[in-house]
Every structure is written in C-alpha cells, then in structure tokens.
Design an enzyme around this catalytic site. Structure first.
Site, mmCIF file in Angstrom:
data_model
loop_
_atom_site.group_PDB
_atom_site.id
_atom_site.type_symbol
_atom_site.label_atom_id
_atom_site.label_comp_id
_atom_site.label_asym_id
_atom_site.label_seq_id
_atom_site.Cartn_x
_atom_site.Cartn_y
_atom_site.Cartn_z
ATOM 1 C CG ASN A 22 24.599 -53.351 73.223
ATOM 2 O OD1 ASN A 22 24.979 -54.419 74.146
ATOM 3 N ND2 ASN A 22 25.614 -53.016 72.432
ATOM 4 N NE ARG A 106 26.051 -56.913 70.418
ATOM 5 C CZ ARG A 106 27.255 -56.967 70.996
ATOM 6 N NH1 ARG A 106 27.540 -56.153 72.078
ATOM 7 N NH2 ARG A 106 28.029 -57.611 70.482
ATOM 8 C CG HIS A 195 31.586 -58.615 64.893
ATOM 9 N ND1 HIS A 195 32.965 -59.049 64.578
ATOM 10 C CD2 HIS A 195 31.639 -57.933 65.964
ATOM 11 C CE1 HIS A 195 33.783 -58.309 65.497
ATOM 12 N NE2 HIS A 195 32.845 -57.823 66.515
ATOM 13 N NE ARG A 256 38.216 -60.246 71.601
ATOM 14 C CZ ARG A 256 37.095 -59.700 70.859
ATOM 15 N NH1 ARG A 256 36.612 -60.691 70.071
ATOM 16 N NH2 ARG A 256 36.275 -58.890 71.336
ATOM 17 C CD GLU A 400 27.444 -53.959 65.504
ATOM 18 O OE1 GLU A 400 28.411 -52.876 65.562
ATOM 19 O OE2 GLU A 400 27.746 -55.042 65.896
#
Ligand code: ADP
Length: 425
Positions: A22, A106, A195, A256, A400
């Site tokens: 990643n 990823r 996601h 956010r 993940e």
C-alpha cells in the site's frame, strides 16, 4: 480424436507467498502473507519517504515491532530496504526474494475503468493513470508502488485491487447526482464510493459468521475509522454507499465534514475563499475536529473530552451518531429490510460507547443491544444484539490487506486442469 481448446500456456497453481503493498505519498506499507493458511509472515511500513528522518517499522510473526532509520529518498529505495529485511538471515522470513510469488497493490481510484481487481499490464497502468484526476493524491503513489515492484521484482505478477471496485454494482439511480447528465458523460462526475475493499471483506466475513451465503443477505456495513463510510449491500451487490465522487461525502469523520449543502461552498467562494482553502477546511479542519474545537479529530480524544464535560465534544459526538443512524435508517429502507448492521474500522471495532449510542436508536428497526456483549467485544467478530432482534448488530474486524491478498490469489489462480467441453468431437 477430440480437439482440446483453451489449454492455458502455463499451468499455474495458486500463489502462496503474496506480498501486499500500500504505497502512499510518503509511506509504503507492506504485509507478507503465506496464503496456505492466510498467515502473516511479516509486516511493516516505511514512513517519511522523501522527508526528513525516514524510518522503517518491521514486525515478524509475533516478534515485537522494531523501528530503525531508513536512509531512503524514494519508493524504490524503500521497497529495496523492505526486501532486504524480508530475506535478512536473522530477522527475515524468506530465504530468497524468488519466494515472493505475487504482489497485490491497493489502488484507491479505479473510476469507471475497473469493476473488479485486475492483473497489472501496461494498459491497466494507463487506465489507472486516467483516474488520477479523480484521486490526485492517491493514484500517483499507488502507481509508483506498482512501478517500484516491477523494477525490483522482475517477472512476478502484480494485481491491482481498487477501493472503488466493490461499489461498481451500484445502480445509476444511486451513483448519479441530480445535475445535468452531460456532467456525468463529459467529466465522470458521479458517486464512486470508497473503502470498498473493507466493505467487501466484512460482508463476506459476516456471511461466514451467520453461516449463510452472502447472496442471501442484506447488510448495512459501517466502516468507521478516521475516514468513515457506510454501504447498503444487497445480496453481495452494493445498492448505495455514503462516500461520493470523493471520500468527503457522507458520515461525519475525524476531520472531514461529510454531507453538506453544496451551496455552502458557493457561499464561501463568494465570501472570497479560494478552492484550495475550502478544500482544506472541509477535508482537514471539519468533522469531529472542527465541531468539537478540542484540536483533535480522534474519536478517543473526543469521547474523553465529552466525558469530561466538554459540551462541544458532546455535540460533535451527537452529530456523529445522528448522521450514522440517519444513514442506517435510509439504507434499511432502500434494502427493504436488512439482516444485520455491521460495525468495523477503528471506531466500529473498538468503541462500545459509540456502538451503544447508535444501536439504542435502532429499536424501531427491531435491533436491540445486548449491553454485556457489546462491552465484552475484543478484536473478534461478535453479534452484539439480543437473540430476538430482527436486525442483528455485529462487530466485524476488517482486514483490507488480507482481502487484497485474497484477491491476488483469486486472479492468479488458473485451474490446474482444463476440462474440454464434452461436445467436442
Ligand atoms: P484509519 O481510518 O486511519 O485506518 P482506524 O480505522 O485505525 O483509522 O480508526 C481510527 C479511529 O478509531 C480514531 O478516531 C480512533 O480514536 C478510533 N478508535 C480506536 N480505538 C478506539 C476506542 N477504543 N474507542 C473509541 N475510538 C477508538
């Protein structure tokens, strides 16, 4: 004699040793898996690549993680340092780099080009490059990680796994914005969702936990970490998801804003703020951080402040729960009922406090909290609703990296025997 068609050039078995990479703008995370039993051989991260004082954190099996200086200036050098660790006679887990059989990457944005994970080719890289305008901060380093692996590991297949791919099954009625249709056609303005790798992982893991095929379940999966998103999964297909064209939309997050009236942006423009300033405020200064004013978007800090009597932190958490529960209600409706709401990510997995506050608002959907179970959850899948609940509440740790490794194995597994069609004469 029968004519046998479609025999693969190389009769390959599934890869066992899979490296998951990643690559971020200044970091390179890695996990080395043995996929025979899905065990982690080693994992770690090189951080501050190209910045001052770069370092490597490396952890083998159950050894304690070690941190050391990493004299690297780019991703190639970082990867070479990781490789040296993996084959280090004292601390490594491989005798030679030839033992790495495949690499899974990823990649944040696959745009409309990718509806599934894919084996990397030059054409795939071109298509990933085309999505850079949609994820300018993420896709370039993700591609950089692929390029570095191609240079360091020659002739090893690379697989790209996209955060957006799982959401590709969304219908147009969910992914289109109600703006002139040409904006979608000309600029690709639509909801993509993010996601996806996590939502997919926890969907399958929930099906396992419930002992039912995913194709028979309706799930609402809430991934709540620093970024947060929620997805309605209808028998394995995404019906809707809360993040949009970018990961700014939807739930209240650490920093956010999530859902906001777009006219707020216009108002701020007319007040003289630049696009970059508004971008920074909505992405980095909003959410829990912005509302609570405690200088942190970390949920633990906000809970501590709220429990200590800070009213703004209490308000921020109420907003977080309100938005979460609004989405759960909405997704329950569009799914026409659901089997389970699934909590994952740092907050979803670890915060009994947040889960309790959310689930206590779901009585009307037939979801009743088992407080004892909720408080006992510790890093394992668990049903935390009472047995009579119509809508189950589930805690499901996400993974993940493992999902990327599984996808890599899936794409690279060629049946060892091709059985010829029986009507070939
Ligand atoms: P990322 O999205 O960066 O991968 P994580 O999934 O690790 O992040 O989630 C980080 C969030 O999880 C932070 O807001 C952190 O405060 C929160 N978190 C972790 N443990 C707990 C806990 N025990 N209680 C409440 N929040 C927690």
């Amino acid at each position: 004699m029968g004519r046998i068609m479609n025999i693969p050039v190389a009769d390959r078995r599934s890869p066992s040793n899979v490296l998951v990479v990643n690559a971020g703008s200044s970091s390179l995370k890695f996990t080395m898996y043995s996929m025979d039993k899905e065990t982690v051989m080693a994992r770690g991260v090189v951080e501050r690549i190209g910045l001052s004082e770069p370092f490597l954190k490396y952890e083998r099996n159950s050894d304690k993680a070690v941190k050391e200086e990493a004299p690297v200036t780019n991703h190639d050098e970082a990867l070479r340092m990781v490789c040296a660790k993996l084959v280090d006679p004292a601390k490594g887990v491989l005798t030679s780099l030839d033992q790495v059989e495949a690499i899974g990457h990823r990649v944040v944005h696959g745009g409309e080009n990718f509806h599934d994970s894919v084996i990397v080719t030059n054409e795939v890289k071109t298509n990933i490059r085309e999505c850079i305008s949609l994820a300018p901060l993420h896709n370039p380093p993700n591609l950089g990680g692929i390029d570095a692996c191609e240079r360091v590991f020659k002739n090893i297949p690379n697989v790209a796994v996209f955060d957006t791919a799982f959401h590709h099954s969304m219908p147009a009625s969910s992914y289109l914005y109600a703006i002139p249709y040409d904006y979608y056609e000309k600029f690709g303005i639509r909801k993509y969702g993010f996601h996806g790798t996590s939502h997919k992982f926890v969907s399958y893991a929930t099906a396992d936990l419930l002992g039912k095929p995913l194709g028979e379940l309706k799930l609402i999966t809430a991934h709540m970490g620093n970024g947060a998103s929620i997805t309605a999964v209808d028998r394995g297909n995404v019906l809707d998801t809360s993040m949009g064209m970018t990961p700014l939309n939807g739930l209240v997050m650490g920093t956010r804003c999530g859902d906001i009236d777009p006219a707020v942006v216009l108002y701020l423009v007319r007040r003289g703020m630049s696009a970059d300033d508004i971008d920074r405020v909505l992405n980095k200064c909003s959410g829990l951080l912005g509302v609570s004013g405690i200088g942190s978007g970390d949920m633990r800090d906000n809970i501590a402040a709220a429990e200590g009597g800070n009213m703004q932190a209490q308000r921020a958490i109420r907003m977080f729960i309100h938005r979460l529960v609004s989405y759960i209600g909405s997704y329950y409706t569009i799914l026409e009922g659901a089997d389970a709401v699934v909590f994952t990510g740092g907050i979803g997995e670890n915060s009994a406090y947040i889960r309790e506050r959310a689930i206590k608002k779901l009585d009307c959907l037939g979801c009743f909290l088992d407080e004892e179970k909720n408080n006992q959850v510790a890093g394992c899948p668990a049903i935390i609703s009472t047995p009579e609940s119509k809508l189950k509440a589930i805690v499901m740790p996400t993974n993940e990296e493992l999902m990327i490794a599984r996808e890599t194995v899936r794409l690279l597994t060629v049946p060892s025997k091709i059985i010829p069609p029986c009507d070939l004469k």
